[in-house]
Design an enzyme around this catalytic site. Structure first.
Site, PDB file in Angstrom:
ATOM      1  N   GLY A  15      25.256  13.123 -34.475  1.00 15.33           N
ATOM      2  CA  GLY A  15      24.402  12.799 -33.338  1.00 15.33           C
ATOM      3  C   GLY A  15      22.950  12.712 -33.767  1.00 15.33           C
ATOM      4  N   GLY A  17      20.250  12.205 -31.613  1.00 13.27           N
ATOM      5  CA  GLY A  17      19.302  12.394 -30.524  1.00 13.27           C
ATOM      6  C   GLY A  17      18.334  13.524 -30.850  1.00 13.27           C
ATOM      7  N   GLY A  18      17.689  14.048 -29.833  1.00 12.76           N
ATOM      8  CA  GLY A  18      16.635  15.038 -30.036  1.00 12.76           C
ATOM      9  C   GLY A  18      17.089  16.268 -30.797  1.00 12.76           C
ATOM     10  N   GLY A  20      19.793  16.775 -32.663  1.00 18.25           N
ATOM     11  CA  GLY A  20      20.274  16.453 -34.002  1.00 18.25           C
ATOM     12  C   GLY A  20      19.123  16.163 -34.954  1.00 18.25           C
ATOM     13  N   PHE A 121       7.036  20.685 -11.846  1.00 19.49           N
ATOM     14  CA  PHE A 121       8.424  20.235 -11.756  1.00 19.49           C
ATOM     15  C   PHE A 121       9.173  21.204 -10.850  1.00 19.49           C
ATOM     16  CE2 PHE A 121      10.995  17.310 -14.620  1.00 19.49           C
ATOM     17  CZ  PHE A 121      10.042  16.321 -14.690  1.00 19.49           C
ATOM     18  N   GLN A 243      25.239  18.665 -13.388  1.00 20.02           N
ATOM     19  CA  GLN A 243      24.072  18.457 -12.533  1.00 20.02           C
ATOM     20  C   GLN A 243      24.059  17.035 -11.965  1.00 20.02           C
ATOM     21  OE1 GLN A 243      19.718  18.385 -14.061  1.00 20.02           O
ATOM     22  NE2 GLN A 243      19.950  20.210 -12.809  1.00 20.02           N
ATOM     23  N   HIS A 245      21.529  14.644 -10.379  1.00 19.55           N
ATOM     24  CA  HIS A 245      20.081  14.491 -10.227  1.00 19.55           C
ATOM     25  C   HIS A 245      19.802  13.883  -8.862  1.00 19.55           C
ATOM     26  CE1 HIS A 245      15.924  13.417 -10.906  1.00 19.55           C
ATOM     27  NE2 HIS A 245      15.943  14.041 -12.062  1.00 19.55           N
ATOM     28  N   LEU A 255      17.879   6.605 -13.669  1.00 18.04           N
ATOM     29  CA  LEU A 255      17.104   7.800 -13.296  1.00 18.04           C
ATOM     30  C   LEU A 255      15.678   7.471 -12.875  1.00 18.04           C
ATOM     31  CD1 LEU A 255      16.702  10.979 -13.416  1.00 18.04           C
ATOM     32  CD2 LEU A 255      15.923  10.606 -15.750  1.00 18.04           C
ATOM     33  N   THR A 257      12.394   9.921 -12.455  1.00 22.31           N
ATOM     34  CA  THR A 257      12.038  11.296 -12.834  1.00 22.31           C
ATOM     35  C   THR A 257      11.657  12.190 -11.654  1.00 22.31           C
ATOM     36  OG1 THR A 257      10.525  12.685 -14.103  1.00 22.31           O
ATOM     37  CG2 THR A 257       9.657  10.595 -13.357  1.00 22.31           C
ATOM     38  N   GLU A 258      11.994  13.477 -11.798  1.00 20.94           N
ATOM     39  CA  GLU A 258      11.536  14.507 -10.874  1.00 20.94           C
ATOM     40  C   GLU A 258      10.000  14.582 -10.876  1.00 20.94           C
ATOM     41  OE1 GLU A 258      13.985  18.059 -10.865  1.00 20.94           O
ATOM     42  OE2 GLU A 258      12.201  19.231 -11.300  1.00 20.94           O
ATOM     43  N   ARG A 289      17.279  21.366  -8.528  1.00 17.89           N
ATOM     44  CA  ARG A 289      17.922  20.055  -8.370  1.00 17.89           C
ATOM     45  C   ARG A 289      19.213  20.143  -7.563  1.00 17.89           C
ATOM     46  NH1 ARG A 289      16.975  17.374 -14.382  1.00 17.89           N
ATOM     47  NH2 ARG A 289      14.785  16.868 -14.002  1.00 17.89           N
ATOM     48  N   HIS A 356      24.078  13.613 -13.897  1.00 17.70           N
ATOM     49  CA  HIS A 356      22.938  13.552 -14.808  1.00 17.70           C
ATOM     50  C   HIS A 356      23.080  14.408 -16.059  1.00 17.70           C
ATOM     51  CE1 HIS A 356      18.788  13.001 -15.984  1.00 17.70           C
ATOM     52  NE2 HIS A 356      18.505  14.281 -15.862  1.00 17.70           N
ATOM     53  N   GLU A 390      22.627  19.144 -25.557  1.00 22.20           N
ATOM     54  CA  GLU A 390      23.487  19.090 -24.370  1.00 22.20           C
ATOM     55  C   GLU A 390      24.949  19.394 -24.699  1.00 22.20           C
ATOM     56  OE1 GLU A 390      22.668  15.755 -21.838  1.00 22.20           O
ATOM     57  OE2 GLU A 390      24.398  16.123 -20.540  1.00 22.20           O
ATOM     58  N   ARG A 401      20.516  23.334 -14.439  1.00 19.19           N
ATOM     59  CA  ARG A 401      19.378  23.218 -15.345  1.00 19.19           C
ATOM     60  C   ARG A 401      18.112  22.860 -14.587  1.00 19.19           C
ATOM     61  NH1 ARG A 401      16.832  19.068 -17.606  1.00 19.19           N
ATOM     62  NH2 ARG A 401      18.420  17.457 -17.315  1.00 19.19           N
ATOM     63  N   SER A 406      15.706  20.487 -20.596  1.00 20.14           N
ATOM     64  CA  SER A 406      16.636  19.923 -21.581  1.00 20.14           C
ATOM     65  C   SER A 406      15.905  19.551 -22.857  1.00 20.14           C
ATOM     66  CB  SER A 406      17.378  18.718 -21.017  1.00 20.14           C
ATOM     67  OG  SER A 406      16.470  17.713 -20.642  1.00 20.14           O
ATOM     68  N   LEU A 407      14.718  18.957 -22.720  1.00 17.71           N
ATOM     69  CA  LEU A 407      13.985  18.596 -23.940  1.00 17.71           C
ATOM     70  C   LEU A 407      13.580  19.849 -24.703  1.00 17.71           C
ATOM     71  CD1 LEU A 407      11.722  15.547 -22.917  1.00 17.71           C
ATOM     72  CD2 LEU A 407      13.941  15.554 -24.034  1.00 17.71           C
TER      73      LEU A 407
END
Lengths: 590, 234
Positions: A15, A17-18, A20, A121, A243, A245, A255, A257-258, A289, A356, A390, A401, A406-407
């Site tokens: 993976g 993504g962030g 990984g 948030f 979740q 969203h 999406l 954003t919140e 959420r 989400h 995730e 969450r 998540s980030l």
């Protein structure tokens, strides 16, 4: 299999993504022979879609901000089944991880004093819920995930990380002792299947929102790591916790954003009423959420939905003015115009709760080590297997969450896994090598598809699976409907086991990838369904008509789904943070 | 019925690429081009294309639609279809792997060449490096690039010298770091670019600007780099 090519690494990260890329960066700097194996070029990973920001007490908007307040919000937001040692680790280590990102070049938005911009948030408070709304989400306009992912990819380039881009991991390889010693993977460009050997295998495969018909998730979010781990016999934790969203664009699922509500936007029903004032008098549109999503569905069910079919509500942003929209929410303006044909400066965006995020996943400790539980409920470590992001359930999100967490989870636990693996490798790792039959076991499923002669088509089966999940395991759930869903899934499983891959070619065969992904969707869907049926209470994102209350006597626990017998057990939640007093479960109101 | 003509090539079975015709029933909906491809793939699973986010932020599905590069997932039929016809081809100028999937190797190589990461030789502070909102504003219109390659593969100078001309995407990112008040490698970055090809092959044709799905302006960034190179030389 004897003529199959093999590659060897100290660590393989599945993976790009962030989480990984953050793990890979740590390992690349350490000089360990590391590879990132990603089914898409890394910047195409779903982290790129994260918008609003990364929540962290860096004390920029409020110089008195405190990571303990963030920890409190996180634990409360998770409806008290977040592991408090993990939440403590994430919130206290967070600032270090965020500052590192900034030093790497992440183009955060700024306050006038030059510090990182933070916005409010949902679910954020000061002083353990008593000091009003906090502004704790660090943002790069509304493109924070894009900025974060590109920055991490760039820094991996700088540190010469090895990338196996457009490679698809098919299954884990386990040795005779049950340790994970690598995986079987396919080079998508050629179709070649390769045995990838590794002393540490990190599942950083992200979520699996594509089990639902309507989701904010990318098309690639098919739960590949979860599927692989389940087929290898490992348990999954809290899989019933999905979740929804509040603000997916009606019809498209994309999406919004919140951060829109953080910047002052709010939801209205068909009467133009700001209905969140009724459901959450204090936090209003910035409640958790799960709370906001349920309130929206209530409005729709009670006949106050908007549009011709009364099946959505509106997100009102026009009062913010074009300048704020252009400066803080430029991506949202684009998305709304493209997918809702609405210019948010002039008209509201039609929105509806949309799948989400997967709070559940591979149970891990804070070092990313995957955990097994024995018959007496005692934890043990799975040799060679790690998870972060995730795909993992460490668990900092519990039953729900918070936005922006998540980030933070990605970078903090990607980093933590990298640090731990480096030291484990330094101490020396020596697993029994996989035998030929171990490798054959991991080849079974791709061989099955390659030899399929007839049967139903992948897209049709996938659509059916998504429909079942949407209808029986959505925002509100109840026994009979879930029983029906579980039955339908069992029947679907046998049909998928006999489904057909008509295209047997090698070069960039995306039909084969989609077939392999379908197996993973099936695993995730079934784990979700069975765990959801078993948890007989309402907590966080898991809300049942037939058990409307939280049941702390029986269910202040993680659920643990065991794939071998499809049974659900329980695992203790951690209530022992190291440096602060634990947060007692309380009634959760906003 | 929408008439869709698609470039097909499978290296294992085709000696040469060809165009294949499809009839797609859109039921009158203004679908995105990606949705049309999905409908076609449901009937013909051999159709190959890349896709991921389906919302225009990951940059996977850049392709040539009725002669213009763009992202299939955010291009509605109403914007691109002419006389009921849609022709889809892979991004021009890069080797085709299969159908609409191109080998992006050269494009990524040019991106890597400009050292696309912040360089700062001063020790980092305990918190973030400070940056004024005005300095941060200088990165707007630059950092948003999604590496879809629509621009570089629409650029005749890149078609001609893909190995030597960095191309609009790479140069946009080169300027993103040159413009960053936190980056201290300006001199080194410029010296890597001062040959006759890397930057100066840009002829100001501005195809890059016309096709960028994110509304970015590589030509302007290239102009800024030119100015910096010229100022550096005098």
């Amino acid at each position: 299999m004897s003529n199959m090519r093999s590659l060897s690494f100290d660590a393989i990260i599945i993976g790009g993504g962030g989480s990984g890329l953050r793990a890979a960066l740590e390992l690349a700097k350490s000089g360990k022979k590391t590879a990132v194996l990603s089914k898409v070029f890394p910047t195409r990973s779903h982290t790129v879609s994260a918008q609003g920001g990364i929540t962290c007490a860096i004390a920029s908007a409020d110089p008195n901000d405190d990571w303990r307040w963030h920890m409190y919000d996180t634990v409360k937001g998770g409806d008290y089944i977040a592991d408090q040692d993990a939440a403590e680790y994430m919130c206290s280590e967070g600032p270090k991880a965020v500052f590192e990102l900034e030093h790497m070049g992440l183009p955060f938005s700024r306050f006038d004093n030059g510090r990182i911009y933070q916005r409010p948030f949902g679910g954020q408070s000061k002083n353990f819920g008593t000091g009003g709304q906090a502004a704790r989400t660090c943002a790069a306009a509304d493109r924070t995930g894009h900025a974060l992912l590109h920055t991490l990819y760039q820094n991996n380039l700088k540190n010469n990380t090895t990338f196996l881009n457009e490679w698809y991991a098919i299954d884990l390889v386990k040795n005779a002792n049950g340790d994970v010693v690598g995986c079987i993977a396919m080079d998508i460009e050629t179709g070649e299947v390769v045995h990838v050997k590794s002393k540490a295998t990190v599942l950083a495969t992200g979520g699996s929102g594509r089990i639902y018909a309507s989701t904010t998730n990318a098309l690639i979010n098919t739960g590949d790591g979860i599927g692989m781990a389940l087929r290898a016999g490992f348990p999954m934790q809290d899989m019933e916790m999905w979740q929804f969203h509040p603000t997916g664009i009606y019809g498209a699922g994309v999406l919004v954003t919140e951060g829109c509500r953080g910047e002052g936007g709010y939801l209205v029903n068909k009467d133009g009423e700001r209905f969140m004032e009724r459901y959450a008098p204090n936090a209003k549109d910035l409640a958790g959420r799960d709370v906001v999503a349920r309130s929206m569905v209530m409005e729709i069910l009670e006949g106050r939905g908007c549009g011709e079919h009364g099946d959505h509500v509106y997100l009102k942003l026009d009062h913010l003015g074009e300048e704020v929209l252009g400066k803080r929410l430029p991506g949202i303006v684009e998305l709304s115009k493209t997918f809702a044909h609405a210019d948010p400066a002039k008209e509201p965006i039609p929105v509806v709760p949309t799948c989400h995020y997967m709070m559940g996943g591979v149970p891990t400790n804070v070092h990313g080590q995957a955990i097994m539980t024995d018959a007496d409920g005692k934890d043990s470590i799975v040799g060679g297997l790690y998870a972060c992001g995730e795909a993992a359930c460490v668990s900092v999100h519990g039953a729900n969450r918070l936005g922006g967490n998540s980030l933070l989870d990605l970078v903090v636990f990607g980093r933590a896994a990298g640090i731990f693996i480096e030291s484990a490798l330094n101490e020396g790792v020596d697993y029994l090598e996989a035998s030929e039959s171990d490798v054959d076991a991991a080849m079974k499923r791709v061989t099955r598809w390659n030899e399929s002669q007839g049967g139903e088509s992948v897209p049709a089966l996938r659509a059916e699976l998504q429909g079942i999940m949407q209808n029986s395991f959505g925002v509100f759930r109840e026994e009979e409907n879930m029983q029906k869903g579980v039955g339908q899934l069992a029947e679907l499983r046998s049909r998928i086991a006999n489904a057909h891959l008509p295209d047997k070619s090698g070069a960039f065969n995306t039909a084969r990838v989609e077939a392999l992904e379908l197996d993973n969707l099936m695993e995730v869907a079934e784990a979700t369904a069975i765990a959801a049926l078993e948890r007989k209470e309402s907590r966080g994102a898991h809300c049942r008509y037939d058990y409307p209350d939280r049941d702390d006597v029986n269910w202040l626990k993680h659920s643990l789904y065991f794939p071998a017998d499809k049974k659900v057990g329980k695992r203790d939640v951690n209530f022992a943070p190291k440096t602060v007093d634990m947060f007692e479960p309380k009634v959760r109101t906003y | 019925m929408l008439q869709v003509s698609i470039y097909r090539y499978n290296p294992e079975t085709d000696s040469a690429p060809y165009m294949q015709e499809f009839q797609v029933d859109t039921q009158g909906r203004d679908l995105m081009v990606l949705n049309v491809l999905e409908l076609i793939k449901e009937g013909d699973s051999t159709m190959a294309y890349r896709r991921s986010c389906r919302e225009g932020v990951c940059g996977s599905d850049g392709m040539n639609m009725n002669g213009k590069n763009g992202l299939a997932c955010i291009t509605p039929l109403s914007e691109v279809v002419k006389n009921g016809k849609l022709t889809l081809r892979p991004l021009p100028g890069l080797p085709v792997i299969r159908d609409l999937v191109v080998d992006m190797g050269l494009f990524y190589k040019q991106y890597e060449r400009i050292q696309p990461y912040l360089q700062n030789d001063e020790p980092a502070p305990a918190i973030e490096r400070l940056q004024s909102p005005e300095d941060r504003d200088k990165l707007d219109g630059l950092y948003e690039c999604i590496l879809c390659a629509c621009c570089s593969t629409a650029c005749p100078s890149f078609w001609w010298n893909p190995d030597k001309f960095v191309g609009p995407a790479g140069l946009l990112q080169a300027y993103r770091f040159l413009a960053d008040s936190r980056d201290t490698a300006t001199r080194e970055r410029l010296s890597e670019l001062e040959d006759p090809f890397s930057v100066f092959r840009c002829r100001g044709i501005m195809n890059c600007v016309a096709v960028c799905p994110k509304g970015l302006n590589p030509t302007r960034a290239i102009g800024k780099i030119r100015e910096m190179l010229l100022a550096n030389a005098t």
